[in-house]
Design a protein around this motif. Structure first.
Motif, PDB file in Angstrom:
ATOM      1  N   ASP A  50       0.845  -1.194   0.000  1.00 37.91           N
ATOM      2  CA  ASP A  50       0.000   0.000   0.000  1.00 37.91           C
ATOM      3  C   ASP A  50       0.875   1.238   0.000  1.00 37.91           C
ATOM      4  N   TYR A  51       0.229   2.417   0.071  1.00 40.52           N
ATOM      5  CA  TYR A  51       0.994   3.658  -0.036  1.00 40.52           C
ATOM      6  C   TYR A  51       2.038   3.794   1.061  1.00 40.52           C
ATOM      7  N   GLN A  52       1.659   3.499   2.315  1.00 42.93           N
ATOM      8  CA  GLN A  52       2.613   3.668   3.409  1.00 42.93           C
ATOM      9  C   GLN A  52       3.842   2.767   3.224  1.00 42.93           C
ATOM     10  N   ALA A  53       3.616   1.548   2.754  1.00 50.77           N
ATOM     11  CA  ALA A  53       4.745   0.648   2.496  1.00 50.77           C
ATOM     12  C   ALA A  53       5.609   1.174   1.355  1.00 50.77           C
ATOM     13  N   ALA A  54       4.969   1.729   0.330  1.00 50.10           N
ATOM     14  CA  ALA A  54       5.730   2.321  -0.775  1.00 50.10           C
ATOM     15  C   ALA A  54       6.550   3.506  -0.291  1.00 50.10           C
ATOM     16  N   ARG A  55       5.981   4.292   0.624  1.00 52.82           N
ATOM     17  CA  ARG A  55       6.711   5.440   1.173  1.00 52.82           C
ATOM     18  C   ARG A  55       7.940   4.973   1.953  1.00 52.82           C
ATOM     19  N   ASP A  56       7.800   3.898   2.729  1.00 54.73           N
ATOM     20  CA  ASP A  56       8.948   3.347   3.453  1.00 54.73           C
ATOM     21  C   ASP A  56      10.023   2.874   2.483  1.00 54.73           C
ATOM     22  N   HIS A  57       9.588   2.249   1.397  1.00 54.33           N
ATOM     23  CA  HIS A  57      10.529   1.761   0.382  1.00 54.33           C
ATOM     24  C   HIS A  57      11.261   2.948  -0.251  1.00 54.33           C
ATOM     25  N   ALA A  58      10.533   4.012  -0.543  1.00 54.66           N
ATOM     26  CA  ALA A  58      11.157   5.197  -1.141  1.00 54.66           C
ATOM     27  C   ALA A  58      12.166   5.823  -0.192  1.00 54.66           C
ATOM     28  N   ALA A  59      11.822   5.884   1.092  1.00 58.18           N
ATOM     29  CA  ALA A  59      12.743   6.445   2.084  1.00 58.18           C
ATOM     30  C   ALA A  59      14.031   5.623   2.160  1.00 58.18           C
ATOM     31  N   ALA A  60      13.891   4.304   2.064  1.00 60.00           N
ATOM     32  CA  ALA A  60      15.068   3.436   2.083  1.00 60.00           C
ATOM     33  C   ALA A  60      15.937   3.679   0.848  1.00 60.00           C
ATOM     34  N   MET A  61      15.317   3.944  -0.285  1.00 57.14           N
ATOM     35  CA  MET A  61      16.074   4.238  -1.507  1.00 57.14           C
ATOM     36  C   MET A  61      16.850   5.539  -1.362  1.00 57.14           C
ATOM     37  N   VAL A  62      16.234   6.535  -0.741  1.00 56.55           N
ATOM     38  CA  VAL A  62      16.924   7.818  -0.524  1.00 56.55           C
ATOM     39  C   VAL A  62      18.122   7.622   0.383  1.00 56.55           C
ATOM     40  N   GLU A  63      17.935   6.852   1.450  1.00 60.10           N
ATOM     41  CA  GLU A  63      19.038   6.599   2.379  1.00 60.10           C
ATOM     42  C   GLU A  63      20.177   5.855   1.675  1.00 60.10           C
ATOM     43  N   ALA A  64      19.817   4.883   0.851  1.00 58.67           N
ATOM     44  CA  ALA A  64      20.834   4.109   0.141  1.00 58.67           C
ATOM     45  C   ALA A  64      21.584   4.961  -0.874  1.00 58.67           C
ATOM     46  N   ALA A  65      20.938   6.012  -1.373  1.00 58.87           N
ATOM     47  CA  ALA A  65      21.579   6.890  -2.358  1.00 58.87           C
ATOM     48  C   ALA A  65      22.670   7.750  -1.731  1.00 58.87           C
ATOM     49  N   GLY A  66      22.683   7.834  -0.409  1.00 61.06           N
ATOM     50  CA  GLY A  66      23.752   8.536   0.281  1.00 61.06           C
ATOM     51  C   GLY A  66      23.887  10.000  -0.071  1.00 61.06           C
ATOM     52  N   GLY A  67      22.768  10.704  -0.140  1.00 63.48           N
ATOM     53  CA  GLY A  67      22.809  12.131  -0.424  1.00 63.48           C
ATOM     54  C   GLY A  67      22.719  12.481  -1.892  1.00 63.48           C
ATOM     55  N   ARG A  68      22.687  11.480  -2.757  1.00 61.87           N
ATOM     56  CA  ARG A  68      22.602  11.749  -4.200  1.00 61.87           C
ATOM     57  C   ARG A  68      21.164  11.891  -4.676  1.00 61.87           C
ATOM     58  N   ALA A  69      20.190  11.660  -3.791  1.00 61.56           N
ATOM     59  CA  ALA A  69      18.773  11.792  -4.155  1.00 61.56           C
ATOM     60  C   ALA A  69      18.019  12.439  -3.000  1.00 61.56           C
ATOM     61  N   VAL A  70      16.909  13.075  -3.317  1.00 67.43           N
ATOM     62  CA  VAL A  70      16.095  13.774  -2.325  1.00 67.43           C
ATOM     63  C   VAL A  70      14.667  13.261  -2.408  1.00 67.43           C
ATOM     64  N   MET A  71      14.063  13.035  -1.248  1.00 65.70           N
ATOM     65  CA  MET A  71      12.667  12.587  -1.175  1.00 65.70           C
ATOM     66  C   MET A  71      11.738  13.786  -1.336  1.00 65.70           C
ATOM     67  N   VAL A  72      10.729  13.632  -2.167  1.00 66.30           N
ATOM     68  CA  VAL A  72       9.669  14.632  -2.277  1.00 66.30           C
ATOM     69  C   VAL A  72       8.461  14.090  -1.524  1.00 66.30           C
ATOM     70  N   PRO A  73       8.086  14.689  -0.387  1.00 71.29           N
ATOM     71  CA  PRO A  73       6.983  14.150   0.418  1.00 71.29           C
ATOM     72  C   PRO A  73       5.634  14.405  -0.241  1.00 71.29           C
ATOM     73  N   ALA A  74       4.624  13.729   0.249  1.00 72.62           N
ATOM     74  CA  ALA A  74       3.266  13.933  -0.264  1.00 72.62           C
ATOM     75  C   ALA A  74       2.636  15.202   0.287  1.00 72.62           C
ATOM     76  N   ILE A  75       3.141  15.683   1.425  1.00 70.91           N
ATOM     77  CA  ILE A  75       2.586  16.875   2.058  1.00 70.91           C
ATOM     78  C   ILE A  75       3.728  17.643   2.707  1.00 70.91           C
ATOM     79  N   SER A  76       3.731  18.959   2.521  1.00 68.53           N
ATOM     80  CA  SER A  76       4.700  19.860   3.133  1.00 68.53           C
ATOM     81  C   SER A  76       4.116  21.259   3.038  1.00 68.53           C
ATOM     82  N   PRO A  77       4.643  22.232   3.784  1.00 63.47           N
ATOM     83  CA  PRO A  77       4.151  23.600   3.632  1.00 63.47           C
ATOM     84  C   PRO A  77       4.269  24.120   2.198  1.00 63.47           C
TER      85      PRO A  77
END
Length: 326
Positions: A124-151
């Motif tokens: 589901d979406y929450q699991a996909a979000r966790d997967h995306a966060a893990a991908m960002v962490e694995a990228a080691g600063g070479r990628a940035v997460m765009v959240p679904a909600i922010s100011p």
């Protein structure tokens, strides 16, 4: 009326990417609800959904602050991912979008057409979000997460309500579907910036009631599942910042059934000749539920947001072919 600098900036950014979408008082819709009803057509953005507004503002501001960023990662059920892909292509950078297994094939195809890499991760979406966060962490600063909600995303979605609330006659009440909350937070920000008294009502699905439950309890409540064909509002883990905005700016929530969502999709087709996905028709479903319960009494004029029209053909055909509720 004065608009704060953040919303003026958002309006300029969005205006460079798309034209304002129409708002129409459809006679058949007004007759159905027995009140003058205006519909905001954000199914007519370049990605067929309101999410473009928030995505383009967030990414533009991100790159102002960090011009070295060359790769964006996001999790989505579809429309947010299209917004991120659209913004990435506009700025000439890469985008990877994580979707849950079994996601809409049409939305996946649209994201790929915008140049994004689409990968599956989770049920589901929450699991996909966790997967995306893990991908960002694995990228080691070479990628940035765009959240679904922010100011910044809420500033972008606020441009929808700025258009709606200034182009339509004065609205007593505005119905907004709630997924992760960007649309309704944007509505609150726009309404308050314009100094209007318009009541804002959130709409969720019975199978994904986390925001309504949290609003009623005055605290964040997660659900174990979010089960609804309206995938754009299938949220089980509310965002704390969005809850704060909603808590101070929204009057109440309406929870609608799957049958109510399906009937609203059919009503959009019959009364406005517009294609609506389940989440796109949810605001109308909320207004229809209120009409059936007599909760539109005292309203002279209401607004509903048709937030998206990205629905797979087979699902849409089945919904339209089903007999209307009595």
């Amino acid at each position: 009326m004065t608009i704060n600098a953040a919303l003026e900036d958002a309006r300029r950014i969005v205006g460079e990417a798309m034209a304002p979408t129409p708002q129409i008082a459809w006679p058949l819709l007004s007759r159905r609800l027995a009140v003058e009803t205006w519909m905001k057509h954000d199914n007519h953005t370049p990605i067929g959904a309101f999410k473009l507004r928030g995505g383009i503002v967030h990414v533009t501001r991100l790159l102002r602050a960090r011009p070295e960023v060359r790769h964006l990662i996001a999790a989505t059920r579809g429309n947010h991912g299209q917004a991120v892909a659209f913004a990435a292509r506009r700025h000439g950078i890469a985008a990877t979008i994580v979707v849950p297994r079994g996601n809409s094939t049409g939305k996946n195809a649209a994201m790929r057409a915008l140049g994004a890499e689409v990968v599956e991760g989770g049920a589901d979406y929450q699991a996909a979000r966790d997967h995306a966060a893990a991908m960002v962490e694995a990228a080691g600063g070479r990628a940035v997460m765009v959240p679904a909600i922010s100011p910044d995303i809420a500033d972008g979605t606020a441009t929808q309500s700025l258009e709606f609330l200034t182009a339509a006659p004065a609205l007593d009440r505005l119905y907004v579907a709630v997924g992760m909350g960007s649309g309704i937070c944007g509505a609150v920000r726009a309404r308050d910036a314009l100094g209007l008294a318009t009541e804002i009502v959130g709409v969720v699905a019975e199978g994904a009631p986390a925001y309504a439950l949290s609003f009623a309890a005055g605290r964040r409540i997660e659900t174990e599942q979010a089960t609804t064909f309206a995938d754009g509002i299938a949220c089980r883990s509310p965002d704390p910042w969005a809850l704060e905005v909603i808590g101070r700016g929204v009057s109440r929530f309406v929870t609608v059934s799957e049958a109510g969502l399906a009937e609203a999709v059919r009503a959009c087709h019959a009364d406005t000749h517009n294609l609506a996905e389940g989440a796109g028709a949810a605001a109308l479903a909320g207004a229809m539920a209120d009409a059936a319960a007599g909760r539109l009494a005292g309203c002279r004029r209401i607004g509903v947001v048709l937030s998206g029209g990205n629905i797979d053909a087979a699902l849409y055909a089945g919904l339209i072919a089903a007999p209307a509720a009595a």
